[in-house]
Design a protein around this motif. Sequence first.
Motif, PDB file in Angstrom:
ATOM      1  N   TYR A  32      45.215 -42.766  67.837  1.00  0.00           N
ATOM      2  CA  TYR A  32      44.469 -42.154  68.780  1.00  0.00           C
ATOM      3  C   TYR A  32      43.009 -42.313  68.473  1.00  0.00           C
ATOM      4  O   TYR A  32      42.690 -42.190  67.182  1.00  0.00           O
ATOM      5  CB  TYR A  32      44.935 -40.578  68.916  1.00  0.00           C
ATOM      6  CG  TYR A  32      46.299 -40.494  69.531  1.00  0.00           C
ATOM      7  CD1 TYR A  32      47.056 -41.458  70.141  1.00  0.00           C
ATOM      8  CD2 TYR A  32      46.898 -39.287  68.812  1.00  0.00           C
ATOM      9  CE1 TYR A  32      48.381 -41.139  70.214  1.00  0.00           C
ATOM     10  CE2 TYR A  32      48.355 -39.052  69.098  1.00  0.00           C
ATOM     11  CZ  TYR A  32      49.004 -39.915  69.776  1.00  0.00           C
ATOM     12  OH  TYR A  32      50.247 -39.821  70.129  1.00  0.00           O
ATOM     13  N   TYR A  39      38.905 -36.820  68.288  1.00  0.00           N
ATOM     14  CA  TYR A  39      39.600 -35.593  68.124  1.00  0.00           C
ATOM     15  C   TYR A  39      40.238 -35.374  66.430  1.00  0.00           C
ATOM     16  O   TYR A  39      41.205 -34.946  66.168  1.00  0.00           O
ATOM     17  CB  TYR A  39      40.767 -35.291  68.979  1.00  0.00           C
ATOM     18  CG  TYR A  39      40.459 -35.711  70.082  1.00  0.00           C
ATOM     19  CD1 TYR A  39      39.962 -34.829  71.253  1.00  0.00           C
ATOM     20  CD2 TYR A  39      40.924 -37.177  71.066  1.00  0.00           C
ATOM     21  CE1 TYR A  39      39.462 -35.162  72.497  1.00  0.00           C
ATOM     22  CE2 TYR A  39      40.445 -37.185  72.285  1.00  0.00           C
ATOM     23  CZ  TYR A  39      39.826 -36.350  72.899  1.00  0.00           C
ATOM     24  OH  TYR A  39      39.345 -36.699  74.377  1.00  0.00           O
ATOM     25  N   MET A  91      51.425 -34.721  70.615  1.00  0.00           N
ATOM     26  CA  MET A  91      50.086 -35.047  70.708  1.00  0.00           C
ATOM     27  C   MET A  91      49.971 -36.279  71.735  1.00  0.00           C
ATOM     28  O   MET A  91      48.963 -36.066  72.629  1.00  0.00           O
ATOM     29  CB  MET A  91      49.658 -35.821  69.299  1.00  0.00           C
ATOM     30  CG  MET A  91      49.412 -34.519  68.393  1.00  0.00           C
ATOM     31  SD  MET A  91      48.639 -35.113  66.757  1.00  0.00           S
ATOM     32  CE  MET A  91      47.193 -35.630  67.240  1.00  0.00           C
ATOM     33  N   ILE A 101      49.792 -34.848  75.090  1.00  0.00           N
ATOM     34  CA  ILE A 101      48.198 -34.324  75.534  1.00  0.00           C
ATOM     35  C   ILE A 101      47.271 -35.543  75.750  1.00  0.00           C
ATOM     36  O   ILE A 101      46.318 -35.679  76.548  1.00  0.00           O
ATOM     37  CB  ILE A 101      47.856 -33.386  74.567  1.00  0.00           C
ATOM     38  CG1 ILE A 101      48.915 -32.183  74.691  1.00  0.00           C
ATOM     39  CG2 ILE A 101      46.295 -32.739  74.818  1.00  0.00           C
ATOM     40  CD1 ILE A 101      48.837 -31.328  73.470  1.00  0.00           C
ATOM     41  N   TYR A 102      47.424 -36.443  74.835  1.00  0.00           N
ATOM     42  CA  TYR A 102      46.620 -37.703  74.569  1.00  0.00           C
ATOM     43  C   TYR A 102      46.449 -38.614  75.774  1.00  0.00           C
ATOM     44  O   TYR A 102      45.581 -38.740  76.371  1.00  0.00           O
ATOM     45  CB  TYR A 102      46.607 -38.311  73.380  1.00  0.00           C
ATOM     46  CG  TYR A 102      45.642 -39.585  73.244  1.00  0.00           C
ATOM     47  CD1 TYR A 102      44.448 -39.136  72.765  1.00  0.00           C
ATOM     48  CD2 TYR A 102      46.028 -40.934  73.439  1.00  0.00           C
ATOM     49  CE1 TYR A 102      43.584 -40.024  72.380  1.00  0.00           C
ATOM     50  CE2 TYR A 102      44.941 -41.841  73.211  1.00  0.00           C
ATOM     51  CZ  TYR A 102      43.584 -41.299  72.598  1.00  0.00           C
ATOM     52  OH  TYR A 102      42.793 -42.329  72.482  1.00  0.00           O
ATOM     53  N   GLY A 145      46.711 -35.242  79.260  1.00  0.00           N
ATOM     54  CA  GLY A 145      45.949 -34.110  79.413  1.00  0.00           C
ATOM     55  C   GLY A 145      44.428 -34.322  79.717  1.00  0.00           C
ATOM     56  O   GLY A 145      44.006 -35.375  80.038  1.00  0.00           O
ATOM     57  N   GLU A 186      40.248 -33.323  79.485  1.00  0.00           N
ATOM     58  CA  GLU A 186      39.375 -33.822  78.223  1.00  0.00           C
ATOM     59  C   GLU A 186      39.324 -32.131  77.596  1.00  0.00           C
ATOM     60  O   GLU A 186      39.415 -32.012  76.521  1.00  0.00           O
ATOM     61  CB  GLU A 186      37.909 -34.045  78.691  1.00  0.00           C
ATOM     62  CG  GLU A 186      37.093 -34.353  77.651  1.00  0.00           C
ATOM     63  CD  GLU A 186      37.810 -35.056  76.623  1.00  0.00           C
ATOM     64  OE1 GLU A 186      37.362 -34.769  75.114  1.00  0.00           O
ATOM     65  OE2 GLU A 186      38.294 -36.020  76.867  1.00  0.00           O
ATOM     66  N   GLN A 205      41.754 -29.936  77.632  1.00  0.00           N
ATOM     67  CA  GLN A 205      43.013 -29.711  76.921  1.00  0.00           C
ATOM     68  C   GLN A 205      43.055 -30.495  75.580  1.00  0.00           C
ATOM     69  O   GLN A 205      43.573 -30.162  74.525  1.00  0.00           O
ATOM     70  CB  GLN A 205      44.128 -30.201  77.986  1.00  0.00           C
ATOM     71  CG  GLN A 205      44.384 -29.248  78.943  1.00  0.00           C
ATOM     72  CD  GLN A 205      45.407 -29.759  80.180  1.00  0.00           C
ATOM     73  OE1 GLN A 205      45.399 -31.059  80.284  1.00  0.00           O
ATOM     74  NE2 GLN A 205      45.926 -28.772  80.841  1.00  0.00           N
ATOM     75  N   LYS A 206      42.458 -31.702  75.547  1.00  0.00           N
ATOM     76  CA  LYS A 206      42.550 -32.513  74.445  1.00  0.00           C
ATOM     77  C   LYS A 206      41.764 -31.974  73.431  1.00  0.00           C
ATOM     78  O   LYS A 206      42.217 -31.752  72.254  1.00  0.00           O
ATOM     79  CB  LYS A 206      42.053 -33.923  74.723  1.00  0.00           C
ATOM     80  CG  LYS A 206      43.115 -34.845  75.697  1.00  0.00           C
ATOM     81  CD  LYS A 206      42.243 -36.215  75.846  1.00  0.00           C
ATOM     82  CE  LYS A 206      42.953 -36.981  76.929  1.00  0.00           C
ATOM     83  NZ  LYS A 206      42.427 -38.101  77.362  1.00  0.00           N
ATOM     84  N   GLN A 207      40.506 -31.292  73.716  1.00  0.00           N
ATOM     85  CA  GLN A 207      39.721 -30.704  72.811  1.00  0.00           C
ATOM     86  C   GLN A 207      40.332 -29.460  72.265  1.00  0.00           C
ATOM     87  O   GLN A 207      39.963 -29.147  71.215  1.00  0.00           O
ATOM     88  CB  GLN A 207      38.240 -30.383  73.602  1.00  0.00           C
ATOM     89  CG  GLN A 207      37.465 -31.495  73.754  1.00  0.00           C
ATOM     90  CD  GLN A 207      36.889 -32.267  72.586  1.00  0.00           C
ATOM     91  OE1 GLN A 207      36.818 -31.897  71.516  1.00  0.00           O
ATOM     92  NE2 GLN A 207      36.397 -33.409  73.059  1.00  0.00           N
ATOM     93  N   TRP A 243      43.600 -28.857  71.970  1.00  0.00           N
ATOM     94  CA  TRP A 243      44.848 -28.801  71.143  1.00  0.00           C
ATOM     95  C   TRP A 243      44.817 -29.966  70.116  1.00  0.00           C
ATOM     96  O   TRP A 243      45.377 -29.793  68.962  1.00  0.00           O
ATOM     97  CB  TRP A 243      45.935 -28.878  71.847  1.00  0.00           C
ATOM     98  CG  TRP A 243      46.106 -28.088  72.710  1.00  0.00           C
ATOM     99  CD1 TRP A 243      46.032 -27.688  74.197  1.00  0.00           C
ATOM    100  CD2 TRP A 243      46.894 -26.777  72.729  1.00  0.00           C
ATOM    101  NE1 TRP A 243      46.448 -26.711  74.685  1.00  0.00           N
ATOM    102  CE2 TRP A 243      47.079 -25.927  73.731  1.00  0.00           C
ATOM    103  CE3 TRP A 243      47.286 -26.269  71.437  1.00  0.00           C
ATOM    104  CZ2 TRP A 243      47.601 -24.678  73.670  1.00  0.00           C
ATOM    105  CZ3 TRP A 243      48.022 -24.997  71.521  1.00  0.00           C
ATOM    106  CH2 TRP A 243      47.819 -24.383  72.682  1.00  0.00           C
ATOM    107  N   LEU A 244      44.254 -31.158  70.371  1.00  0.00           N
ATOM    108  CA  LEU A 244      44.334 -32.273  69.643  1.00  0.00           C
ATOM    109  C   LEU A 244      43.811 -32.195  68.023  1.00  0.00           C
ATOM    110  O   LEU A 244      44.579 -32.625  67.152  1.00  0.00           O
ATOM    111  CB  LEU A 244      43.766 -33.521  70.277  1.00  0.00           C
ATOM    112  CG  LEU A 244      44.740 -34.081  71.424  1.00  0.00           C
ATOM    113  CD1 LEU A 244      44.159 -35.318  71.953  1.00  0.00           C
ATOM    114  CD2 LEU A 244      46.181 -34.063  71.052  1.00  0.00           C
TER     115      LEU A 244
END
Length: 450
Positions: free
Chosen positions: A125, A128, A164, A167-168, A171, A173, A175-177, A179-180
């Motif tokens: 990815y 993040y 992951m 979400i990647y 999800g 942005e 949500q990505k910020q 959790w990832l």
Amino acid sequence: MFGKIKDFIHLLKNIDVEALNKLAEKVDLPAVMESVSKLNDVQLAGLMKMLQHGNGAKRVLPPVDGDFYDISHSLNDEDRALQLKVRAFMENEIQPIVNEYWLKAEFPFEIIPKLAALNICGLTYEGYGCPNRSFLMEGIVAMEMARIDTSISTFFGVQSGLAMGSIYLCGSETQKQEWLPGMQQLTIMGAFGLTEPEVGSGAAGGLTTTAKREGDTWILNGQKKWIGNATFADVIIIWARDLDDNEVKGFLLRKGTPGFTVEKMHDKMALRIVQNGLITLTDCKIAESDRLQHADSFKDTAKVLKMTRAGVAWQAVGCARGAYEHALKYTREREQFGKPIASFQLIQNHLVEMLSNLTAMQTMCFRLSELQDNDLLKDEHASLAKVFCSLRTRDVVSKAREVMGGNGILLEYNVARFVADAEAIYSYEGTKEINSLIVGRAITGFSAFV
């Protein structure tokens, strides 16, 4: 022939005098010399080989290495260093404890900080905190993990790939910020909830877990089964069928949400270190902000599965490689009838068949990852690799157990774990039959799905 007799005499001269005198007491040396002079070249060569071996000459054996076609040599220096770093972690941290935890069917949580230090989670990815490496490297990592233990590889695949990845890919942005970064550092643990007690292969159109929207809240009901990491995950990706439009949607289920319970599954014969859970959702309320904002149908779920299915094929390679290397090492050390069983023709035939399957699997997965790195991967590409590799792994681990005889079923010799885990790999991320139909549809133009 004269030259070979000279070699024989030279060999005798190198024996110290005391040993030669003792030999003369036991045998008639002139008669031995006369008999030797009558041997043909083949007989003399065999005699020399036997004498040299008995004279303390040490046989230099090739390394135990399942990478027969040197796939690793295609890696650049940085990737090769990472491969060896992961290998060292697995051999030094996991191998010594794996049988203990396998017997207890527990997960070694103490390894998580050391695993996090490898900085390999979310390997492909961008952003993040993720390394943004190649899909080939992701496959190599999966193989190296499964080479020692498929359970650890599966745990990591759920965290880094399915959870992951959902979400990647799906999800927002925000949500990505949220959790990832934590998931990449393994301070936040994830799980992926798709399979159900009555729905496995039919997830595309038959999910019984439902979601009903009421204002800015979704009400989820149903069950999920075989969910790896579910007993300790901080967030679980739940896939449910929207009652209003009948489409599959994804949700971020936070640990401790009311209406959510999870029960650890017991008595598994495979992947015993993986903590699989049976999830029950009873009027479980999830905010709209925790719905995966770009997951609107099963096609979006399938994107996640396609991305991770190549990793499962690499896991099969690792499982087969671990079994092969343990079996090869065993046959070179185990002696019967006065010599290592690796010197017997039937054992060598089994080993070569194992290596042939393993090498074919490795080269297929290497090309699969090349396709993925060049954005050319199709569902049928991943499915064909999953079909072939999981099928051939069964054959490799079976022969590994066979050449080890009765010891092959003892945990201390390690191969028994691979035999069991091969059965799990064979079924998860799409059975052989389902993946075969995906490939069949691609090559014939006809869909055989019901």
